[in-house]
Scaffold this active site. Structure first.
Site, PDB file in Angstrom:
ATOM      1  N   ASP A  26       0.876  -1.168  -0.007  1.00 11.67           N
ATOM      2  CA  ASP A  26       0.142   0.014   0.087  1.00 11.67           C
ATOM      3  C   ASP A  26       0.894   1.346  -0.057  1.00 11.67           C
ATOM      4  OD1 ASP A  26      -2.434   1.200  -0.021  1.00 11.67           O
ATOM      5  OD2 ASP A  26      -2.692   1.249   2.107  1.00 11.67           O
ATOM      6  N   HIS A  43       2.206   3.265  -8.776  1.00 12.05           N
ATOM      7  CA  HIS A  43       1.932   1.722  -9.344  1.00 12.05           C
ATOM      8  C   HIS A  43       3.290   1.247 -10.074  1.00 12.05           C
ATOM      9  CE1 HIS A  43      -1.978   2.134  -7.730  1.00 12.05           C
ATOM     10  NE2 HIS A  43      -2.425   2.806  -8.473  1.00 12.05           N
ATOM     11  N   LEU A 137      10.753 -20.424  -4.496  1.00 11.86           N
ATOM     12  CA  LEU A 137       9.830 -19.422  -3.896  1.00 11.86           C
ATOM     13  C   LEU A 137       8.606 -19.501  -4.558  1.00 11.86           C
ATOM     14  CD1 LEU A 137       9.382 -17.004  -1.676  1.00 11.86           C
ATOM     15  CD2 LEU A 137      10.208 -15.399  -3.414  1.00 11.86           C
TER      16      LEU A 137
END
Ligand code: IPE
Ligand code: IPE
Ligand code: MG
Length: 248
Positions: A26, A43, A137
């Site tokens: 965020d 973004h 991962l």
């Protein structure tokens, strides 16, 4: 899956590493606004940053990283911003897929793809298929994800499968969630200082440790990740029990 990493780290080993880290990424909009830039620039900066955090997870021995990239409520943003977020996801797949696959990252998606442009859905499916045997991962991308939507979806599927009420258990519900087969998140990080869950992993996060920092997502780097992991290592997880029972 190996929890060890061959990467050399200048940090001392952590006393305890969370298997599954989830991040509410965020603060992109505020990062851009503070620089007089459009929110979409925030973004973009946030996705650049993602690469560093993925590397950090590999370096520090995290096995699963779940990232909240677009919520079911984010459709309520202006159309241009929603479109920018779709374009960014597409760009990340186009630009990063080869390298992520080569680094042993397994990409997965949680949420609903149906509402996304067809071409983007295809790219997501292709990325999942291409990386499905990687084990270094797991990176779960929560895109058009909502915790309540996930539970509604699970209940619908359970009813559709004709499962009798007495067979409904927590384990069964877990197996119907988008995260089926994965352990619950041990640590949920939220950047930008907001003290709320915003519909993220509301079932799976029941006993997660939360870590909130004021850093905006595009500025959250490897050192910030390390700090969050060090906090986690010091936490005492009690799961409703007591750490030092009375002997009486
Ligand atoms: C997080 O940054 C990214 C998404 C929700 C897609 P925001 O866009 O929410 O940034 P702020 O909270 O407005 O600063
Ligand atoms: C949560 O952030 C969603 C993502 C990070 C994708 P928001 O910025 O959408 O959440 P609120 O509106 O502040 O609760
Ligand atoms: Mg926000």
């Amino acid at each position: 899956m190996s929890t060890k990493t061959e990467m050399i780290s200048e940090y001392p080993p952590l006393t305890r590493v969370p298997r599954h880290v989830a991040i509410i990424m965020d603060g992109n909009g505020r990062w851009a606004q503070r620089r007089g830039l459009p929110r979409s620039a925030g973004h973009e900066a946030g996705t650049e940053n993602l690469r560093r955090v993925i590397r950090g997870c590999v370096e520090f021995g995290v096995e699963i990283l779940t990232i909240y990239a677009f919520s079911t409520e984010n459709w309520g943003r202006p159309r241009w911003e929603v479109q920018a977020l779709m374009r960014i996801l597409e760009g990340v797949i186009d630009k990063e897929l080869g390298e992520l696959a080569a680094e042993g990252v397994q990409l997965r998606h949680i949420g609903v793809l149906d509402r996304l442009p067809g071409k983007l859905q295809d790219k997501v499916h292709r990325a999942i298929e291409l990386t499905k045997n990687n084990t270094r991962l797991i990176v779960n991308i929560a895109f058009n994800y909502g915790g309540r939507d996930e539970i509604v979806h699970a209940v619908q599927a359970i009813i559709r499968d004709g499962i009798p009420a007495e067979e409904i258990t927590e384990t069964l519900i877990n197996s119907y969630l988008y995260t089926a087969g994965l352990p619950d998140p041990d640590l949920i990080i939220r950047t930008s200082g907001e003290l709320r869950v915003s519909n993220f992993l509301i079932w799976q996060g029941a006993y997660a440790e939360y870590y909130v920092c004021s850093t905006l997502w595009p500025d959250f780097d490897r050192d910030e990740l390390r700090k969050a992991l060090e906090h986690y290592a010091r936490r005492e997880r009690r799961f409703g029990k007591v750490s030092t029972p009375d002997l009486a």
